[in-house]
Design a protein around this motif. Structure first.
Motif, mmCIF file in Angstrom:
data_model
loop_
_atom_site.group_PDB
_atom_site.id
_atom_site.type_symbol
_atom_site.label_atom_id
_atom_site.label_comp_id
_atom_site.label_asym_id
_atom_site.label_seq_id
_atom_site.Cartn_x
_atom_site.Cartn_y
_atom_site.Cartn_z
ATOM 1 N N UNK A 1 -12.785 -18.347 27.760
ATOM 2 C CA UNK A 1 -12.666 -19.694 28.307
ATOM 3 C C UNK A 1 -13.737 -20.660 27.811
ATOM 4 N N UNK A 2 -14.470 -20.257 26.772
ATOM 5 C CA UNK A 2 -15.499 -21.155 26.215
ATOM 6 C C UNK A 2 -15.084 -21.664 24.834
ATOM 7 N N UNK A 3 -15.725 -22.724 24.399
ATOM 8 C CA UNK A 3 -15.471 -23.235 23.048
ATOM 9 C C UNK A 3 -16.513 -22.702 22.050
ATOM 10 N N UNK A 4 -16.848 -21.423 22.210
ATOM 11 C CA UNK A 4 -17.860 -20.788 21.378
ATOM 12 C C UNK A 4 -17.470 -20.767 19.896
ATOM 13 N N UNK A 5 -16.186 -20.518 19.607
ATOM 14 C CA UNK A 5 -15.759 -20.459 18.200
ATOM 15 C C UNK A 5 -15.979 -21.812 17.522
ATOM 16 N N UNK A 6 -15.599 -22.887 18.196
ATOM 17 C CA UNK A 6 -15.791 -24.228 17.630
ATOM 18 C C UNK A 6 -17.285 -24.527 17.458
ATOM 19 N N UNK A 7 -18.089 -24.042 18.400
ATOM 20 C CA UNK A 7 -19.540 -24.231 18.327
ATOM 21 C C UNK A 7 -20.112 -23.566 17.075
ATOM 22 N N UNK A 8 -19.689 -22.304 16.818
ATOM 23 C CA UNK A 8 -20.204 -21.602 15.642
ATOM 24 C C UNK A 8 -19.734 -22.208 14.331
ATOM 25 N N UNK A 9 -18.630 -22.911 14.365
ATOM 26 C CA UNK A 9 -18.194 -23.624 13.147
ATOM 27 C C UNK A 9 -18.871 -24.989 13.038
ATOM 28 N N UNK A 10 -19.704 -25.340 14.037
ATOM 29 C CA UNK A 10 -20.414 -26.614 13.989
ATOM 30 C C UNK A 10 -19.555 -27.799 14.398
ATOM 31 N N UNK A 11 -18.419 -27.541 15.053
ATOM 32 C CA UNK A 11 -17.519 -28.641 15.418
ATOM 33 C C UNK A 11 -17.936 -29.330 16.725
ATOM 34 N N UNK A 12 -18.670 -28.591 17.560
ATOM 35 C CA UNK A 12 -19.210 -29.206 18.780
ATOM 36 C C UNK A 12 -20.683 -28.800 18.871
ATOM 37 N N UNK A 13 -21.505 -29.602 19.536
ATOM 38 C CA UNK A 13 -22.926 -29.257 19.503
ATOM 39 C C UNK A 13 -23.406 -28.448 20.706
ATOM 40 N N UNK A 14 -22.511 -28.189 21.652
ATOM 41 C CA UNK A 14 -22.847 -27.344 22.796
ATOM 42 C C UNK A 14 -21.627 -26.511 23.105
ATOM 43 N N UNK A 15 -21.829 -25.331 23.651
ATOM 44 C CA UNK A 15 -20.610 -24.666 24.110
ATOM 45 C C UNK A 15 -20.679 -24.347 25.583
ATOM 46 N N UNK A 16 -19.512 -24.362 26.197
ATOM 47 C CA UNK A 16 -19.479 -24.149 27.642
ATOM 48 C C UNK A 16 -18.114 -23.708 28.101
ATOM 49 N N UNK A 17 -17.961 -23.709 29.397
ATOM 50 C CA UNK A 17 -16.715 -23.241 30.013
ATOM 51 C C UNK A 17 -15.721 -24.387 30.026
ATOM 52 N N UNK A 18 -14.660 -24.278 29.228
ATOM 53 C CA UNK A 18 -13.730 -25.396 29.110
ATOM 54 C C UNK A 18 -12.308 -25.079 29.584
ATOM 55 N N UNK A 19 -12.011 -23.801 29.820
ATOM 56 C CA UNK A 19 -10.644 -23.423 30.220
ATOM 57 C C UNK A 19 -10.728 -22.002 30.800
ATOM 58 N N UNK A 20 -9.574 -21.459 31.201
ATOM 59 C CA UNK A 20 -9.592 -20.050 31.612
ATOM 60 C C UNK A 20 -9.600 -19.163 30.378
ATOM 61 N N UNK A 21 -9.979 -17.920 30.559
ATOM 62 C CA UNK A 21 -9.980 -16.993 29.441
ATOM 63 C C UNK A 21 -10.400 -15.631 29.920
ATOM 64 N N UNK A 22 -10.559 -14.725 28.983
ATOM 65 C CA UNK A 22 -11.050 -13.404 29.348
ATOM 66 C C UNK A 22 -11.694 -12.766 28.124
ATOM 67 N N UNK A 23 -12.042 -11.479 28.263
ATOM 68 C CA UNK A 23 -12.724 -10.795 27.168
ATOM 69 C C UNK A 23 -11.687 -10.096 26.307
ATOM 70 N N UNK A 24 -11.129 -10.839 25.363
ATOM 71 C CA UNK A 24 -10.025 -10.310 24.568
ATOM 72 C C UNK A 24 -10.458 -9.829 23.188
ATOM 73 N N UNK A 25 -11.745 -10.003 22.865
ATOM 74 C CA UNK A 25 -12.223 -9.785 21.499
ATOM 75 C C UNK A 25 -12.754 -8.356 21.353
ATOM 76 N N UNK A 26 -12.231 -7.576 20.405
ATOM 77 C CA UNK A 26 -12.728 -6.197 20.247
ATOM 78 C C UNK A 26 -14.072 -6.169 19.514
#
Ligand code: PLP
Length: 377
Positions: free
Chosen positions: A210-235
């Motif tokens: 539920x965070x915009x962490x991926x966009x943050x690591x690509x430099x598209x946003x300058x902060x990352x935070x909780x922006x929607x629902x989500x879960x731990x889907x990444x292996x």
């Protein structure tokens, strides 16, 4: 001697890549091997966007979130499928409208859609049983007027095609499994394919809890935070590195499985004289050698054959029990009879099929089946 139903295959470079993941100093997801596996699938199948997940179950849950399924929505799917296909939508409050399989194949019957589709229908899940394509054009035709999302449960369908289009790449979303019982695997693993650009951004957010962490690591946003629902889907990278080794050998693995499948087909062909059916293959579909099954004449005969083979040291198994009759869902089901789903549930038997099954073992299985029917095959 016991011939198991399934045996996970080790492709060769698993340890090497796991060691490299360890040496990379990054074990959580989203590192070198996550990227490499995702690139592999986008390159090979021209999938527009893929995200590795911890299972196909998770990929299905992601698609239910992406589809914004809410309590009271209805989702159409076959009754003859794995529980995860339904659970993903039930978890979001959906009512499941189970429909029947086609007479010739366990896949969903497009002719049944008009019986259940209505203004509450939000999605339809096309499960490609045994890696054999559903009739996608008809599923799309029968749902398109109502703005219904199509989700392909392609758990079994890696490298399988519908009219030359790779399965998982046709609906709005496609979900794959890399469970050890599937054609290529990493123990537990999966992938979601997103075919409609409208959903790319939100898919990444849901994937990253539920965070915009991926966009943050690509430099598209300058902060990352909780922006929607989500879960731990990444292996983790350990899982992804194992899976990468499997992708390197995918053609060899699938060719071997297809050739074993064809040997069953040739060796057991004469059972059709006894009205025991072999798998049917529509002309729009290809075969990825995932499952070889027989359809016996009665449930009793199916159970007897499984027992007979067990005594011969061969582990053959039946498959799904219809979800509309399950103890969890039967009281929610709308009461329609689904005779084809019951036919496949009671009369289908799957034979051992895996990369390391030897020709001798396979001949032994075919001979044993011949003995059961007192015919020479
Ligand atoms: C295997 C399978 C799943 C579940 O896959 P996991 O990766 O084990 O979660 C879902 N649907 C179908 C049709 C399957 O065959």
């Amino acid at each position: 001697m016991m011939i198991p139903f399934n045996k996970p295959h080790i492709a060769g470079n698993e340890f090497t890549y796991i060691e490299r993941a360890i040496n990379n100093g990054k074990l959580s997801g989203g590192g070198e091997f996550t990227d490499r596996v995702q690139e592999y699938f986008t390159d090979r199948f021209k999938f527009p966007k893929v995200l590795l997940t911890t299972s196909c179950t998770d990929a299905l849950e992601m698609s239910a979130i992406l589809a914004r399924i809410k309590p009271g929505d209805e989702v159409i799917m076959p009754s003859f499928t794995f529980v995860s296909t339904a659970n993903a939508f039930v978890l979001r409050g959906a009512n499941i409208r189970f429909i029947d399989s086609t007479p010739d194949h366990p896949n969903i019957d497009p002719c049944e859609i008009h019986n259940v589709i209505n203004e509450k229908t939000r999605a339809l899940v096309a499960v490609h049983y045994a890696g054999v394509a559903c009739d996608m054009d008809r599923l799309i035709e029968y749902t398109s007027e109502r703005n219904v999302l199509i989700i392909e449960d392609a758990a079994q369908a890696i490298d399988s095609y519908y009219k030359s289009r790779p399965l998982g790449g046709i609906g709005h979303f496609g979900t794959f499994s890399f469970h050890e019982t599937k054609n290529i695997g990493c123990g537990e693993g999966g992938m979601i394919v997103i075919n409609d650009e409208e959903y790319y951004k939100r898919a990444e957010i849901i994937w990253e809890k539920g965070t915009n962490r991926s966009a943050f690591f690509r430099g598209e946003v300058d902060k990352y935070g909780w922006v929607d629902v989500g879960s731990s889907f990444l292996p983790s990278e350990i899982t992804a590195s194992f899976l990468y080794a499997q992708t390197e050998k995918i053609d060899e693995i699938l060719n071997k499985r297809r050739s074993l499948w064809n040997r069953y087909q040739d060796g057991l062909m004469h059972l059709e004289d006894l009205e025991v059916s072999l798998p049917s293959m529509p002309d729009y579909a290809t075969n990825n050698g995932h499952i070889f099954y027989l359809l016996l004449r009665t449930e009793q005969e199916r159970d007897d054959l499984i027992r007979f083979l067990r005594n011969k040291g061969v582990h053959a198994v039946f498959h799904y029990q219809p979800l509309h009759k399950s103890s969890y869902y039967k009281d929610f089901h709308d009461g329609r009879e689904l005779p084809m789903a019951e036919k496949f549930a009671t009369r289908l038997v799957r034979l051992p099929l895996y990369y390391d099954l030897s020709i001798n073992e396979q001949d032994y299985i075919i001979d044993s089946i011949g003995q059961y029917f007192s015919v020479s095959l």
